[in-house]
Design a protein around this motif. Structure first.
Motif, PDB file in Angstrom:
ATOM      1  N   LYS A  60      31.247  19.466 -16.310  1.00  0.00           N
ATOM      2  CA  LYS A  60      32.362  19.503 -17.257  1.00  0.00           C
ATOM      3  C   LYS A  60      32.916  20.910 -17.428  1.00  0.00           C
ATOM      4  O   LYS A  60      34.115  21.086 -17.629  1.00  0.00           O
ATOM      5  N   TYR A  62      33.064  23.260 -15.105  1.00  0.00           N
ATOM      6  CA  TYR A  62      33.889  23.537 -13.928  1.00  0.00           C
ATOM      7  C   TYR A  62      35.200  22.749 -13.983  1.00  0.00           C
ATOM      8  O   TYR A  62      36.255  23.266 -13.630  1.00  0.00           O
ATOM      9  N   LEU A  63      35.115  21.505 -14.421  1.00  0.00           N
ATOM     10  CA  LEU A  63      36.316  20.684 -14.532  1.00  0.00           C
ATOM     11  C   LEU A  63      37.278  21.257 -15.554  1.00  0.00           C
ATOM     12  O   LEU A  63      38.491  21.298 -15.340  1.00  0.00           O
ATOM     13  N   ALA A  65      37.482  24.401 -16.395  1.00  0.00           N
ATOM     14  CA  ALA A  65      38.039  25.624 -15.807  1.00  0.00           C
ATOM     15  C   ALA A  65      39.167  25.296 -14.837  1.00  0.00           C
ATOM     16  O   ALA A  65      40.203  25.964 -14.819  1.00  0.00           O
ATOM     17  N   ILE A  66      39.004  24.258 -14.036  1.00  0.00           N
ATOM     18  CA  ILE A  66      40.050  23.859 -13.095  1.00  0.00           C
ATOM     19  C   ILE A  66      41.278  23.366 -13.850  1.00  0.00           C
ATOM     20  O   ILE A  66      42.419  23.683 -13.485  1.00  0.00           O
ATOM     21  N   LEU A  67      41.070  22.601 -14.924  1.00  0.00           N
ATOM     22  CA  LEU A  67      42.206  22.138 -15.722  1.00  0.00           C
ATOM     23  C   LEU A  67      42.923  23.309 -16.383  1.00  0.00           C
ATOM     24  O   LEU A  67      44.156  23.332 -16.460  1.00  0.00           O
ATOM     25  N   LEU A  69      43.118  26.345 -15.184  1.00  0.00           N
ATOM     26  CA  LEU A  69      43.900  26.997 -14.127  1.00  0.00           C
ATOM     27  C   LEU A  69      45.156  26.208 -13.790  1.00  0.00           C
ATOM     28  O   LEU A  69      46.225  26.783 -13.565  1.00  0.00           O
ATOM     29  N   LEU A  70      45.043  24.891 -13.761  1.00  0.00           N
ATOM     30  CA  LEU A  70      46.190  24.051 -13.454  1.00  0.00           C
ATOM     31  C   LEU A  70      47.312  24.258 -14.468  1.00  0.00           C
ATOM     32  O   LEU A  70      48.464  24.488 -14.104  1.00  0.00           O
ATOM     33  N   ASP A  72      47.595  26.762 -16.520  1.00  0.00           N
ATOM     34  CA  ASP A  72      47.993  28.156 -16.525  1.00  0.00           C
ATOM     35  C   ASP A  72      49.021  28.411 -15.433  1.00  0.00           C
ATOM     36  O   ASP A  72      50.000  29.133 -15.642  1.00  0.00           O
TER      37      ASP A  72
END
Length: 119
Positions: A60, A62-63, A65-67, A69-70, A72
């Protein structure tokens, strides 16, 4: 023209030589790196760590963090659009609306899947 280029090159080479020399002098002229507080693994006052050092993080994190970045990157795309909205006209406006609808659809999808629920 050529003399200005040579002078610029000499100045850059001089800076490239002087800055590391000053930084290496700071190591010798500055305070020593010893001391009990400085050598502690954590300077925040934490004396012992809870858990193991090789403890795995939940997916969760990592997920999330990816969200982050998306969304951002979405903001990064919106700044140039906002600056040049007059030159883009209605075409640029409709393109941004399509882009925002796609991102909103993705946000609704991750909310329905319960990605942001930490239970």
């Amino acid at each position: 023209m050529a003399t200005e280029l040579v002078l610029s090159a000499i100045a850059l080479i001089g800076i490239a030589v002087i800055v590391p020399l000053i930084m290496s002098l700071a190591k010798f002229l500055g305070p020593s790196a010893g001391g009990e507080i400085k050598n502690d693994p954590y300077e925040s006052g934490i004396k012992r760590m809870i858990g193991f050092a090789d403890q795995k993080f939940s997916v969760k994190f990592y997920l999330l963090a990816i969200l982050f970045l998306l969304f951002d990157i979405e903001a990064v795309f919106m700044y140039p659009w906002a600056v040049s909205i007059r030159e883009l006209g209605w075409f640029g406006f409709t393109e941004m609306v399509v882009f925002m609808v796609l991102l909103l659809t993705g946000l609704i999808y991750i909310l329905k899947k319960g990605v942001l629920n930490w239970r």
